[in-house]
Design a protein around this motif. Structure first.
Motif, PDB file in Angstrom:
ATOM      1  N   LEU A  73       3.525  20.072  -8.640  1.00  0.00           N
ATOM      2  CA  LEU A  73       2.349  19.314  -8.213  1.00  0.00           C
ATOM      3  C   LEU A  73       1.879  18.370  -9.312  1.00  0.00           C
ATOM      4  CD1 LEU A  73       0.095  18.986  -6.000  1.00  0.00           C
ATOM      5  CD2 LEU A  73      -1.178  20.673  -7.307  1.00  0.00           C
ATOM      6  N   GLY A  74       1.841  18.850 -10.549  1.00  0.00           N
ATOM      7  CA  GLY A  74       1.418  18.006 -11.661  1.00  0.00           C
ATOM      8  C   GLY A  74       2.358  16.842 -11.906  1.00  0.00           C
ATOM      9  N   ALA A  75       3.659  17.093 -11.842  1.00  0.00           N
ATOM     10  CA  ALA A  75       4.635  16.022 -12.049  1.00  0.00           C
ATOM     11  C   ALA A  75       4.555  14.979 -10.939  1.00  0.00           C
ATOM     12  CB  ALA A  75       6.044  16.608 -12.125  1.00  0.00           C
ATOM     13  N   LEU A  76       4.401  15.432  -9.709  1.00  0.00           N
ATOM     14  CA  LEU A  76       4.309  14.493  -8.596  1.00  0.00           C
ATOM     15  C   LEU A  76       3.004  13.695  -8.645  1.00  0.00           C
ATOM     16  CD1 LEU A  76       5.744  13.511  -6.068  1.00  0.00           C
ATOM     17  CD2 LEU A  76       4.548  15.272  -4.784  1.00  0.00           C
ATOM     18  N   ALA A  77       1.909  14.343  -9.041  1.00  0.00           N
ATOM     19  CA  ALA A  77       0.638  13.624  -9.171  1.00  0.00           C
ATOM     20  C   ALA A  77       0.712  12.566 -10.269  1.00  0.00           C
ATOM     21  CB  ALA A  77      -0.489  14.612  -9.458  1.00  0.00           C
ATOM     22  N   LEU A  78       1.365  12.901 -11.365  1.00  0.00           N
ATOM     23  CA  LEU A  78       1.534  11.930 -12.443  1.00  0.00           C
ATOM     24  C   LEU A  78       2.404  10.760 -11.998  1.00  0.00           C
ATOM     25  CD1 LEU A  78       0.978  11.277 -15.416  1.00  0.00           C
ATOM     26  CD2 LEU A  78       3.037  12.549 -15.977  1.00  0.00           C
ATOM     27  N   ASN A  90       0.850  -1.182   0.000  1.00  0.00           N
ATOM     28  CA  ASN A  90       0.000   0.000   0.000  1.00  0.00           C
ATOM     29  C   ASN A  90       0.888   1.234   0.000  1.00  0.00           C
ATOM     30  OD1 ASN A  90      -2.081   1.760   0.155  1.00  0.00           O
ATOM     31  ND2 ASN A  90      -2.801   1.110   2.159  1.00  0.00           N
ATOM     32  N   ARG A  91       0.978   1.881  -1.134  1.00  0.00           N
ATOM     33  CA  ARG A  91       1.853   3.035  -1.283  1.00  0.00           C
ATOM     34  C   ARG A  91       1.053   4.308  -1.464  1.00  0.00           C
ATOM     35  NH1 ARG A  91       7.200   1.836  -4.583  1.00  0.00           N
ATOM     36  NH2 ARG A  91       7.883   0.089  -3.386  1.00  0.00           N
ATOM     37  N   ARG A  92       0.044   4.480  -0.721  1.00  0.00           N
ATOM     38  CA  ARG A  92      -0.794   5.665  -0.849  1.00  0.00           C
ATOM     39  C   ARG A  92      -0.254   6.786   0.027  1.00  0.00           C
ATOM     40  NH1 ARG A  92      -4.922   4.992  -4.699  1.00  0.00           N
ATOM     41  NH2 ARG A  92      -5.082   2.791  -4.987  1.00  0.00           N
ATOM     42  N   ASN A  93       0.932   7.222  -0.265  1.00  0.00           N
ATOM     43  CA  ASN A  93       1.542   8.285   0.514  1.00  0.00           C
ATOM     44  C   ASN A  93       1.470   9.577  -0.292  1.00  0.00           C
ATOM     45  OD1 ASN A  93       2.908   9.764   2.327  1.00  0.00           O
ATOM     46  ND2 ASN A  93       4.840   8.683   2.157  1.00  0.00           N
ATOM     47  N   TYR A  94       0.397  10.291  -0.095  1.00  0.00           N
ATOM     48  CA  TYR A  94       0.168  11.505  -0.853  1.00  0.00           C
ATOM     49  C   TYR A  94       0.367  12.753  -0.003  1.00  0.00           C
ATOM     50  CZ  TYR A  94      -1.864   8.362  -4.273  1.00  0.00           C
ATOM     51  OH  TYR A  94      -2.056   7.377  -5.177  1.00  0.00           O
ATOM     52  N   VAL A  95       1.215  12.669   1.014  1.00  0.00           N
ATOM     53  CA  VAL A  95       1.427  13.802   1.902  1.00  0.00           C
ATOM     54  C   VAL A  95       2.039  14.971   1.140  1.00  0.00           C
ATOM     55  CG1 VAL A  95       2.667  14.564   3.962  1.00  0.00           C
ATOM     56  CG2 VAL A  95       1.627  12.310   3.898  1.00  0.00           C
ATOM     57  N   MET A  96       2.982  14.690   0.255  1.00  0.00           N
ATOM     58  CA  MET A  96       3.620  15.765  -0.507  1.00  0.00           C
ATOM     59  C   MET A  96       2.639  16.430  -1.458  1.00  0.00           C
ATOM     60  SD  MET A  96       6.474  17.128  -0.485  1.00  0.00           S
ATOM     61  CE  MET A  96       7.608  18.126  -1.376  1.00  0.00           C
ATOM     62  N   LEU A  97       1.720  15.667  -2.041  1.00  0.00           N
ATOM     63  CA  LEU A  97       0.706  16.269  -2.903  1.00  0.00           C
ATOM     64  C   LEU A  97      -0.188  17.220  -2.107  1.00  0.00           C
ATOM     65  CD1 LEU A  97      -0.490  13.305  -5.139  1.00  0.00           C
ATOM     66  CD2 LEU A  97       0.740  15.338  -5.858  1.00  0.00           C
ATOM     67  N   ILE A  98      -0.578  16.802  -0.929  1.00  0.00           N
ATOM     68  CA  ILE A  98      -1.416  17.652  -0.088  1.00  0.00           C
ATOM     69  C   ILE A  98      -0.654  18.905   0.319  1.00  0.00           C
ATOM     70  CG2 ILE A  98      -2.582  17.767   2.155  1.00  0.00           C
ATOM     71  CD1 ILE A  98      -3.189  14.749   1.767  1.00  0.00           C
ATOM     72  N   LEU A  99       0.621  18.740   0.663  1.00  0.00           N
ATOM     73  CA  LEU A  99       1.441  19.880   1.055  1.00  0.00           C
ATOM     74  C   LEU A  99       1.581  20.887  -0.083  1.00  0.00           C
ATOM     75  CD1 LEU A  99       3.308  21.152   3.195  1.00  0.00           C
ATOM     76  CD2 LEU A  99       5.167  19.854   2.168  1.00  0.00           C
ATOM     77  N   LEU A 100       1.807  20.411  -1.299  1.00  0.00           N
ATOM     78  CA  LEU A 100       1.932  21.321  -2.432  1.00  0.00           C
ATOM     79  C   LEU A 100       0.616  22.022  -2.736  1.00  0.00           C
ATOM     80  CD1 LEU A 100       4.220  19.250  -4.799  1.00  0.00           C
ATOM     81  CD2 LEU A 100       4.797  21.333  -3.573  1.00  0.00           C
ATOM     82  N   GLY A 101      -0.503  21.319  -2.577  1.00  0.00           N
ATOM     83  CA  GLY A 101      -1.801  21.952  -2.766  1.00  0.00           C
ATOM     84  C   GLY A 101      -2.066  23.030  -1.729  1.00  0.00           C
ATOM     85  N   VAL A 102      -1.692  22.773  -0.491  1.00  0.00           N
ATOM     86  CA  VAL A 102      -1.865  23.768   0.566  1.00  0.00           C
ATOM     87  C   VAL A 102      -0.969  24.977   0.309  1.00  0.00           C
ATOM     88  CG1 VAL A 102      -1.450  24.170   3.035  1.00  0.00           C
ATOM     89  CG2 VAL A 102      -2.660  22.127   2.292  1.00  0.00           C
ATOM     90  N   ILE A 103       0.241  24.744  -0.193  1.00  0.00           N
ATOM     91  CA  ILE A 103       1.136  25.849  -0.515  1.00  0.00           C
ATOM     92  C   ILE A 103       0.528  26.725  -1.598  1.00  0.00           C
ATOM     93  CG2 ILE A 103       3.358  26.399  -1.598  1.00  0.00           C
ATOM     94  CD1 ILE A 103       4.549  24.054  -0.032  1.00  0.00           C
ATOM     95  N   MET A 104      -0.137  26.125  -2.583  1.00  0.00           N
ATOM     96  CA  MET A 104      -0.780  26.913  -3.632  1.00  0.00           C
ATOM     97  C   MET A 104      -1.872  27.801  -3.051  1.00  0.00           C
ATOM     98  SD  MET A 104      -1.060  24.386  -6.890  1.00  0.00           S
ATOM     99  CE  MET A 104      -1.005  25.579  -8.207  1.00  0.00           C
ATOM    100  N   VAL A 105      -2.664  27.250  -2.163  1.00  0.00           N
ATOM    101  CA  VAL A 105      -3.742  28.038  -1.548  1.00  0.00           C
ATOM    102  C   VAL A 105      -3.159  29.164  -0.694  1.00  0.00           C
ATOM    103  CG1 VAL A 105      -5.654  27.933   0.092  1.00  0.00           C
ATOM    104  CG2 VAL A 105      -5.377  26.134  -1.619  1.00  0.00           C
ATOM    105  N   CYS A 123       2.757   9.657  -8.879  1.00  0.00           N
ATOM    106  CA  CYS A 123       1.972   8.845  -7.935  1.00  0.00           C
ATOM    107  C   CYS A 123       0.958   7.984  -8.676  1.00  0.00           C
ATOM    108  CB  CYS A 123       1.263   9.747  -6.921  1.00  0.00           C
ATOM    109  SG  CYS A 123       2.342  10.438  -5.678  1.00  0.00           S
ATOM    110  N   TYR A 124       0.344   8.524  -9.709  1.00  0.00           N
ATOM    111  CA  TYR A 124      -0.624   7.760 -10.492  1.00  0.00           C
ATOM    112  C   TYR A 124       0.063   6.622 -11.255  1.00  0.00           C
ATOM    113  CZ  TYR A 124      -4.026   6.581 -14.059  1.00  0.00           C
ATOM    114  OH  TYR A 124      -4.881   5.901 -14.894  1.00  0.00           O
ATOM    115  N   ALA A 125       1.225   6.917 -11.828  1.00  0.00           N
ATOM    116  CA  ALA A 125       1.933   5.901 -12.621  1.00  0.00           C
ATOM    117  C   ALA A 125       2.458   4.769 -11.749  1.00  0.00           C
ATOM    118  CB  ALA A 125       3.087   6.546 -13.381  1.00  0.00           C
ATOM    119  N   ASN A 126       2.811   5.054 -10.522  1.00  0.00           N
ATOM    120  CA  ASN A 126       3.355   4.035  -9.635  1.00  0.00           C
ATOM    121  C   ASN A 126       2.320   3.481  -8.663  1.00  0.00           C
ATOM    122  OD1 ASN A 126       6.003   4.047 -10.596  1.00  0.00           O
ATOM    123  ND2 ASN A 126       6.417   5.928  -9.477  1.00  0.00           N
ATOM    124  N   GLY A 127       1.066   3.760  -8.885  1.00  0.00           N
ATOM    125  CA  GLY A 127       0.027   3.327  -7.961  1.00  0.00           C
ATOM    126  C   GLY A 127      -0.141   1.827  -7.873  1.00  0.00           C
TER     127      GLY A 127
END
Length: 79
Positions: free
Chosen positions: A48-53, A6-21, A55-59
């Motif tokens: 954020l886009g590169a990291l999301a891609l 289970n590699r659902r570690n999306y903490v960095m994605l959330i952090l980057l989204g919060v930084i944008m806000v 995470c999706y590719a390695n899901g």
């Protein structure tokens, strides 16, 4: 066959989204120049886009992929 970890570690994605806000709010409520915030938002959005891609590719990775060998010798066949 190995079980999928289970590699659902999306903490960095959330952090980057919060930084944008926070950057958007900072631009609205402070006197930070807009051109500075636009550059930061663009860099953060690309990151954020590169990291999301990634995470999706390695899901569905199972750690049994051919590029994750321990020897890294380049040889993939049997003798």
């Amino acid at each position: 066959m190995k079980r999928k970890k289970n590699r659902r570690n999306y903490v960095m994605l959330i952090l980057l989204g919060v930084i944008m806000v926070i950057l958007i709010a900072m631009g609205h409520f402070t006197a930070v120049p807009a051109r500075f915030l636009i550059v930061l938002e663009t860099v953060d959005g690309i990151w954020l886009g590169a990291l999301a891609l990634w995470c999706y590719a390695n899901g569905r990775a199972t750690d049994a992929e051919w590029w994750q060998d321990d020897e890294a010798s380049g040889w993939r066949g049997d003798w």
